[in-house]
Enzyme design. Structure first.
Site, PDB file in Angstrom:
ATOM      1  CD  GLU A  58       3.233   4.589   2.325  1.00 44.29           C
ATOM      2  OE1 GLU A  58       2.383   3.711   2.102  1.00 44.29           O
ATOM      3  OE2 GLU A  58       3.939   4.597   3.355  1.00 44.29           O
ATOM      4  CD  GLU A  98       3.146   7.503   6.419  1.00 43.84           C
ATOM      5  OE1 GLU A  98       3.040   6.281   6.668  1.00 43.84           O
ATOM      6  OE2 GLU A  98       2.444   8.110   5.593  1.00 43.84           O
TER       7      GLU A  98
END
Ligand code: AHR
Length: 499
Positions: free
Chosen positions: A179, A303
């Site tokens: 991220e 994810e």
């Protein structure tokens, strides 16, 4: 009064091409977050819970049953604050740190590189390690790879040997940050893609241990991120590019909705949000196709899952949530989407394995329970590394008031013995679906199946009653001439085996 004829949904399944459903689509994720590692996999030194080297054996046994293919670690957001050298060597000498992302708790680094790789060995799965780009140096990442994968004389291998590991582990899946658009450094796509090239250069391929380098990809519909990475990094420099997408019941991060208390309206909205994965994956895949028509770069959805409010009374930073039949329907649906995109989606990781978000396993001291989501992975393991079979059908609608979504989602594959497996999900909580399936020239004589359902969408497994939502034998499928007839109950997941 005439009774209405029961309408049937027609499915056609064909054998064509040689696309494989990678087993790595069925991967999992274990972050230093809440009670996933500590209190999940890892027990206290003097614990009476059966363990080997402090790793819980009941958890290992359950995860081995579903054939976990890979495990992602150490994060998540944690990965970009993790300094691997703090997690090796004698445990009593390892420095403590604060886990700023997750509850501000003290991390004692007792679970580090060796412990994680011991766990992977016990699970017989491949490690997927995310290296630190956000707050770590290129040198730090380069040395971690050397420590893990080099089988020669070097400062890092000397330390590894001192720490009891003579031979390298040969880790293959290597995440370059996590991220990076958010907790991993708040970077722009342009800046990250340059950094990726630099970090990835020094994360070396050692003899017999080539890395599968995975770039930190987009958040949900951030298509610009994918476009920029594909353009600036290019297919030759990465094995995979990630995508993160979570299903939020309300669609609102501030008040996500309860894991166990929801009405049909909220269920409908949750499933609508879950089904957005289809559009999101398709759009990212289309961008990747532009730069990589040969599909060399994997889309790695590392994810995914439902993210609800935490259970009342638990630490908000620990992301502990219960898991209902609704979660199982999300898992079944999402895995069907991934199977159907297995030309591009070669890896995925549900967030997270134990006690965090859409967990497979919940623990409470010496007790452990398997969630409805676990049982979906148990059913779907039949698809791993099997040949993908394309399916055609028009789904009936699941209607609520004047809103509607597709009630049915399906995927199918054929394993190396010739057995065909079909996974069917009916999202409609009230109506069954009658199916008539044409399998073309696929040969089969018998059909057996298993079903996961329960009386209420909100049904959960608890430490007191751990088997409320479990798989059962399914007898609603039969052969009729050359056709397969199925009566798919409301709110159910069914996996059929045709031999
Ligand atoms: O899975 C929980 C967190 O969600 C991860 O640490 C992060 O990558 C994402 O935002």
């Amino acid at each position: 009064m005439f009774a209405c004829a029961q309408t049937e949904t027609l499915l056609t399944i064909k054998s064509s091409g040689d696309q494989t459903v990678s087993r790595h689509i069925y991967g999992h994720f274990s972050e230093h977050l809440g009670r996933c590692i500590y209190d999940g996999f890892w027990v206290d030194e003097n614990s009476t819970i059966p363990n080997k080297g402090r790793i819980r054996l009941d958890v290992v046994e359950a995860l081995k049953k579903i054939k976990v293919p890979n495990l992602r670690w150490p994060g998540g957001c944690f990965a970009d604050e993790y300094h691997w050298r703090d997690g090796i060597g004698p445990r009593d000498q390892r420095p403590k740190m604060v886990n700023t992302n997750w509850g501000g708790v003290i991390e004692d680094n007792s679970f580090g590189t060796h412990e994680f790789l011991d766990l992977c060995k016990m699970l017989d799965c491949e490690p997927y390690i995310a290296g630190n780009v956000g707050s770590g140096t290129v040198e730090e990442m380069a040395k971690w790879v050397e420590y893990l994968n080099f089988d020669g004389v070097s400062p890092m291998t000397a330390i590894r040997k001192q720490n009891g590991m003579d031979k390298p582990w040969k880790v293959s899946f290597w995440g370059v940050g996590n991220e990076s658009w958010g907790c991993g450094g708040n970077m722009t796509a342009d800046y990250y893609s340059d950094l990726y090239r630099r970090y990835a250069t020094y994360a070396r391929d050692y003899a017999g241990a080539p890395l599968k380098r995975i770039a930190s990809g987009a958040n949900a519909e951030d298509y610009n991120w994918t476009e920029t990475c594909m353009k600036n990094i290019g297919p030759g420099r990465m094995w995979g590019l990630t995508l993160h997408y979570y299903t939020l019941p309300t669609g609102n991060w501030k008040s996500k909705g309860s894991a166990t208390k929801f009405d049909e309206e909220q269920y409908f909205n949750t499933m609508k949000n879950c089904l957005r994965m289809e559009e999101i994956v398709s759009k990212h895949a289309a961008i990747m196709d532009k730069y990589d028509p040969k599909k060399r770069v994997a889309l790695v959805v590392d994810e995914w899952g439902i993210w609800t409010d935490v259970e009342p009374g638990t630490n908000p930073g620990f992301l502990y949530q219960q898991n209902s039949l609704r979660d199982a329907l999300i898992a079944g649906t999402t895995l069907n989407i991934f199977n159907n995109h297995s030309d591009r989606v070669k890896m995925a990781n549900l967030a997270q394995t134990i006690n965090v978000l859409q967990a497979l396993i919940l623990t409470e001291k010496d007790k452990m329970l398997l969630t409805p989501t676990y049982h979906v992975f148990d059913l779907y393991k039949l698809h791993m590394d099997a040949k993908y079979l394309p399916i055609n059908f028009a789904s009936p609608d699941y209607k609520l008031g004047d809103k509607k979504i597709a009630a049915l989602n399906v995927s199918a594959s054929q394993d190396s013995t010739g057995a065909v497996h079909i996974s069917l999900v009916n999202l409609d909580p009230k109506n069954k679906i009658s199916l008539n399936t044409d399998l073309g020239n696929l040969k089969w004589k018998t059909v057996t199946g298993q079903i996961l359902t329960s009386a209420q969408l909100t049904d959960i497994n608890t430490f007191a009653v751990s088997n409320k939502v479990v798989n059962a034998k399914f007898s609603g499928a039969k052969k009729s001439g050359n056709m397969l007839k199925v009566e798919l109950p409301a709110k159910s997941i069914v996996v059929l085996e045709l031999k």
